[in-house]
Structures are given as structure tokens and as C-alpha cells.
Design a protein around this motif. Structure first.
Motif, short mmCIF file in Angstrom:
data_model
loop_
_atom_site.label_atom_id
_atom_site.label_comp_id
_atom_site.label_asym_id
_atom_site.label_seq_id
_atom_site.Cartn_x
_atom_site.Cartn_y
_atom_site.Cartn_z
N PHE A 156 0.83 -1.21 0.00
CA PHE A 156 0.00 0.00 0.00
C PHE A 156 0.87 1.26 0.00
O PHE A 156 0.60 2.20 -0.75
CB PHE A 156 -0.94 0.03 1.21
N TRP A 157 1.92 1.29 0.82
CA TRP A 157 2.76 2.48 0.88
C TRP A 157 3.45 2.73 -0.46
O TRP A 157 3.60 3.87 -0.90
CB TRP A 157 3.80 2.37 2.00
N LEU A 158 3.85 1.64 -1.12
CA LEU A 158 4.46 1.78 -2.45
C LEU A 158 3.45 2.35 -3.43
O LEU A 158 3.75 3.27 -4.20
CB LEU A 158 4.95 0.41 -2.95
N HIS A 159 2.22 1.84 -3.40
CA HIS A 159 1.14 2.33 -4.26
C HIS A 159 0.91 3.81 -3.99
O HIS A 159 0.79 4.62 -4.92
CB HIS A 159 -0.13 1.50 -3.97
N LEU A 160 0.87 4.18 -2.71
CA LEU A 160 0.62 5.58 -2.35
C LEU A 160 1.75 6.48 -2.83
O LEU A 160 1.51 7.60 -3.30
CB LEU A 160 0.46 5.70 -0.82
N ALA A 161 2.98 5.99 -2.74
CA ALA A 161 4.12 6.78 -3.17
C ALA A 161 4.06 7.04 -4.68
O ALA A 161 4.28 8.18 -5.14
CB ALA A 161 5.42 6.07 -2.81
N VAL A 162 3.74 6.00 -5.45
CA VAL A 162 3.63 6.16 -6.90
C VAL A 162 2.50 7.13 -7.23
O VAL A 162 2.63 8.02 -8.08
CB VAL A 162 3.40 4.79 -7.57
N PHE A 163 1.37 6.96 -6.53
CA PHE A 163 0.20 7.83 -6.73
C PHE A 163 0.56 9.29 -6.46
O PHE A 163 0.28 10.18 -7.27
CB PHE A 163 -0.93 7.36 -5.81
N ALA A 164 1.19 9.54 -5.31
CA ALA A 164 1.52 10.90 -4.92
C ALA A 164 2.49 11.54 -5.92
O ALA A 164 2.31 12.70 -6.33
CB ALA A 164 2.11 10.91 -3.52
N THR A 165 3.49 10.76 -6.34
CA THR A 165 4.48 11.29 -7.29
C THR A 165 3.82 11.69 -8.60
O THR A 165 4.05 12.78 -9.13
CB THR A 165 5.56 10.23 -7.57
N LEU A 166 2.97 10.82 -9.11
CA LEU A 166 2.32 11.11 -10.38
C LEU A 166 1.35 12.27 -10.27
O LEU A 166 1.23 13.09 -11.20
CB LEU A 166 1.61 9.88 -10.92
N GLN A 167 0.64 12.36 -9.14
CA GLN A 167 -0.31 13.47 -8.97
C GLN A 167 0.43 14.82 -8.89
O GLN A 167 -0.03 15.81 -9.45
CB GLN A 167 -1.17 13.27 -7.71
N VAL A 168 1.57 14.82 -8.22
CA VAL A 168 2.37 16.05 -8.16
C VAL A 168 2.83 16.43 -9.57
O VAL A 168 2.78 17.60 -9.96
CB VAL A 168 3.57 15.86 -7.20
N PHE A 169 3.26 15.42 -10.31
CA PHE A 169 3.72 15.67 -11.68
C PHE A 169 2.59 16.27 -12.52
O PHE A 169 2.78 17.25 -13.25
CB PHE A 169 4.22 14.36 -12.30
N LEU A 170 1.41 15.67 -12.42
CA LEU A 170 0.26 16.16 -13.21
C LEU A 170 -0.11 17.58 -12.78
O LEU A 170 -0.48 18.42 -13.62
CB LEU A 170 -0.93 15.22 -13.05
N TYR A 171 -0.01 17.85 -11.47
CA TYR A 171 -0.33 19.21 -11.00
C TYR A 171 0.67 20.22 -11.57
O TYR A 171 0.28 21.32 -12.00
CB TYR A 171 -0.32 19.25 -9.48
N VAL A 172 1.94 19.84 -11.57
CA VAL A 172 2.97 20.74 -12.11
C VAL A 172 2.73 20.98 -13.60
O VAL A 172 2.84 22.11 -14.08
CB VAL A 172 4.38 20.13 -11.87
N VAL A 173 2.36 19.92 -14.33
CA VAL A 173 2.05 20.07 -15.77
C VAL A 173 0.89 21.05 -15.94
O VAL A 173 0.92 21.94 -16.81
CB VAL A 173 1.72 18.69 -16.39
N TRP A 174 -0.13 20.89 -15.10
CA TRP A 174 -1.29 21.78 -15.19
C TRP A 174 -0.90 23.22 -14.86
O TRP A 174 -1.29 24.16 -15.56
CB TRP A 174 -2.38 21.31 -14.23
#
Lengths: 91, 270
Positions: A23-41
Motif C-alpha cells: 500500500f505504501w508503495l502504491h501511495l508513493a507512486v500515486f503521490a508522485t504522479l499526482q504532483v507531476f500532473l499538477y505541475v504540468v497543469w
């Protein structure tokens, strides 16, 4: 508790730890990608907040994964814990 | 480097590659059979033929799942039960057989695996053929140019030896990591097979434990677990917690009695 009971308990603890690590690994991947998408936006037009779609779309499975990792117990685990409680009460 | 190239000397790599290649044929066949069988059976339920067709489809699904289990166990080294435990199916006509088949969780996980086999097999086949093509393509390109074969990539025509060598480094890299990629991709199929086909229903485990206790004059939980491992193999389907929970259930139902040998409980068939 006899030796087999201790072996089973260690196995359940190992399984619980593995579930939580995934779960923590899943959350880490999720958080990283969401930050990336926010930065792109933010670097783009920053008008319509489209990043909320993957945030919620992926956030719901994350929440379900959290429930599975921290709350859900197998039927066998519940049965064994109940039997241990009843055995303790009888003693 | 040995970690990357070592798998080329192992038979396991080629078994996994073969599984990825032939999986498409199996996936197409299984998907076709199940969709046809279920559609026909459900559609004809209003007639007398529908039930036998449905029962036959479930039985065929079970046979296909058994074949897939053997394939996954031998080619992917998937941790699956070694043999299908004898089902205690009720005698009766189709309705009783159908009810027994449809109420067993293992039946549904087998059907789910067989339905998912096709999309997974398409991905597997695409991956393995793309990998092999990419590896061979870079090495074959100079020979094709030397032989005068006209090769193009979009509008770019490769007509000199120098141009044909551009893809060689990519093919070399893929050749080096290819075996590990195959094993890594095969791991997905292995985990899927273990998840869907590696179920051991509680009823089956109870029957197996009762059979073990009937053949011995009492056994402790460790011996029961060892005996189950010898019969069924090892995997996540057989854990100390499952055995402990099953023994508790058998005690509660009166099928098993417990005595003490020192600190260890010894179980015997009632």
C-alpha cells in the motif's frame, strides 16, 4: 499458545506487513504522479483544473487499497483470533 | 552482467517465452468455448436443453482450468495445488450438479481466469513478438541492406550499411536485458495464475485433512501441514493460518478430537 499457533501468528504478521508495504508503495507512486500532473497543469494554461480527474479517479482505488491493507482481515484470521479469545476466556 | 545474461542458459526462460507465445491460441480457444457455452446455455434456459448446456460449460471450464493449472505449474513454476482434489459432488440431475458447481468459489475464479486469459494472452504475445522482432531487426538490417532488400521506416529509406547499423545498439541492449524482461513479464502471468487458479476451498481442505487423520492415528498440526505440502505442493494456498482455522472448524463440527501430547495438541478423526 503452542508452537504451531506461534508459527501461524508470525505468518499472519508477515502477511499484514507485506500488505501494508504494497500500500505504501502504491501511495508513493500515486503521490508522485499526482504532483507531476499538477505541475504540468500549473505550467500550462492553469485554467480548467483537469488534474482533479486522475486525482479522484485514482484516489478511490487508493482508498480501497488502504481499507484492504489496514482494515480487512481474512475469514480465517478472524476465526483463529476468535478461537484464541474463547480459549483464553475458558482458561 | 551475469545477472542479465545468466537466464539465457536457464530452461526456465525458454519455458516462459513458450508460455507467452502459445498463450494466445489457448486464450482464443478458451474464450470462444466459454462465451459460446454460457450464451447458449443461458439463452436456452427456457427450454429443457439450457441446463445441460450450462452444466457442460462449467465442466468444460473446470477441465480447461485444470489444463491451465498444469501448464502454469510446469512452464511458469507457479505455486499451484499439485492435484485437483476430488469434489464431493451430489448425485442428481443437472440442477443439483449446476447448483454444486455454481456455489463453489473456485469455479468462479477459474471462469474469471479463463475469460481474462485472452486479453492477457494478447498482451503476452504482443510483448514477446515485439521483443524478438526488435532484437532480430537490428542484427538483420545490415544483411538486408547488403542483399539489396528495400527497407523503409515511414518515409526514411535505409539503403546504406551505415544507416542500417543505427538500430544495432538498441538490439544489443534488448538482447542483453531480453531474458530478464521475459522473466519479468512472465511473472505477471505467474501471479495471475497463482491468484485465480491457486485457490483451495475450505471444503476441499477439510476433506484432505480428514483423509490424513483417517490414515494416521493422530497427528499434530505440523505433521498435518507437512503431509498437505507433500500432497498438494507449497504456495500461498496452504498456510499455517489456513490449516489452524480448518482444524478449529473441524473441532467445532465434531469431526476431529484433540488430545495433548505435552504442550502440543494432537488431532484425530472423531
Amino acid at each position: 499458545m503452542d508452537e504451531f499457533g506461534e508459527l501461524a501468528l508470525r505468518e499472519r504478521e508477515a502477511r499484514r506487513i507485506a500488505r501494508r508495504q504494497w500500500f505504501w508503495l502504491h501511495l508513493a507512486v500515486f503521490a508522485t504522479l499526482q504532483v507531476f500532473l499538477y505541475v504540468v497543469w500549473a505550467l500550462g494554461s492553469a485554467s480548467y483544473p483537469w488534474f482533479i480527474f486522475p486525482l479522484f479517479g485514482w484516489g478511490i482505488p487508493i482508498a480501497a487499497h488502504a481499507v484492504y491493507a489496514f482494515v480487512v482481515q481474512d475469514a480465517e484470521e478472524i476465526m483463529v483470533q476468535r478461537a484464541m479469545r474463547e480459549g483464553g476466556e475458558q482458561e | 552482467m551475469r545477472w542479465l545474461l545468466g537466464p539465457y542458459t536457464e530452461a526456465r526462460t525458454y519455458r516462459v517465452a513458450a508460455y507467452l507465445l502459445v498463450g494466445l491460441a489457448f486464450g482464443v480457444f478458451e474464450f470462444t468455448v466459454l462465451v459460446t457455452g454460457f450464451s447458449l446455455g443461458v439463452g436456452l434456459l427456457v427450454t429443457i436443453i439450457g441446463l445441460p448446456v450450462l452444466v457442460a460449460t462449467f465442466l468444460v471450464a473446470r477441465s480447461l482450468a485444470t489444463m491451465e493449472r498444469r501448464l502454469a505449474r510446469s512452464w511458469l513454476d507457479a505455486p499451484l495445488p499439485r492435484r485437483r482434489l476430488a469434489q464431493h459432488e451430489p448425485n442428481g440431475f443437472f440442477w443439483a450438479r449446476l447448483r454444486s458447481l455454481t456455489t463453489t468459489p473456485r469455479t468462479w475464479s477459474e471462469v474469471a481466469f479463463l475469460m481474462l486469459r485472452l486479453p492477457m494472452a494478447v498482451l503476452d504475445f504482443t510483448f514477446i513478438t515485439a521483443l524478438i522482432s526488435a532484437i532480430l531487426g537490428g542484427f538483420a538490417q545490415p544483411f538486408l541492406v547488403a542483399a539489396g532488400v528495400d527497407t523503409r521506416i515511414g518515409t526514411w529509406s535505409i539503403d546504406t550499411i551505415a544507416e542500417s547499423l543505427i538500430f544495432l545498439p538498441f538490439s544489443l541492449v534488448l538482447l542483453v536485458v531480453g531474458a530478464r524482461l521475459i522473466l519479468g513479464w512472465g511473472e505477471l502471468s505467474r501471479r495471475m495464475a497463482a491468484h485465480f487458479l491457486g485457490r483451495l476451498d475450505a471444503t476441499e481442505l477439510k476433506h484432505e485433512i480428514l483423509d490424513i487423520l483417517a490414515r494416521t492415528e493422530g497427528a499434530d498440526a505440523f505433521r498435518i501441514l507437512d503431509e498437505l505440502g507433500l500432497r498438494l505442493g507449497h504456495g500461498s494456498f496452504l498456510t499455517p493460518t489456513r490449516v489452524e482455522a480448518t482444524l478449529i472448524a473441524l473441532q467445532s463440527s465434531g469431526h476431529v478430537t484433540v488430545s495433548r501430547d505435552g504442550s502440543r495438541p494432537v488431532f484425530a478423526a472423531a
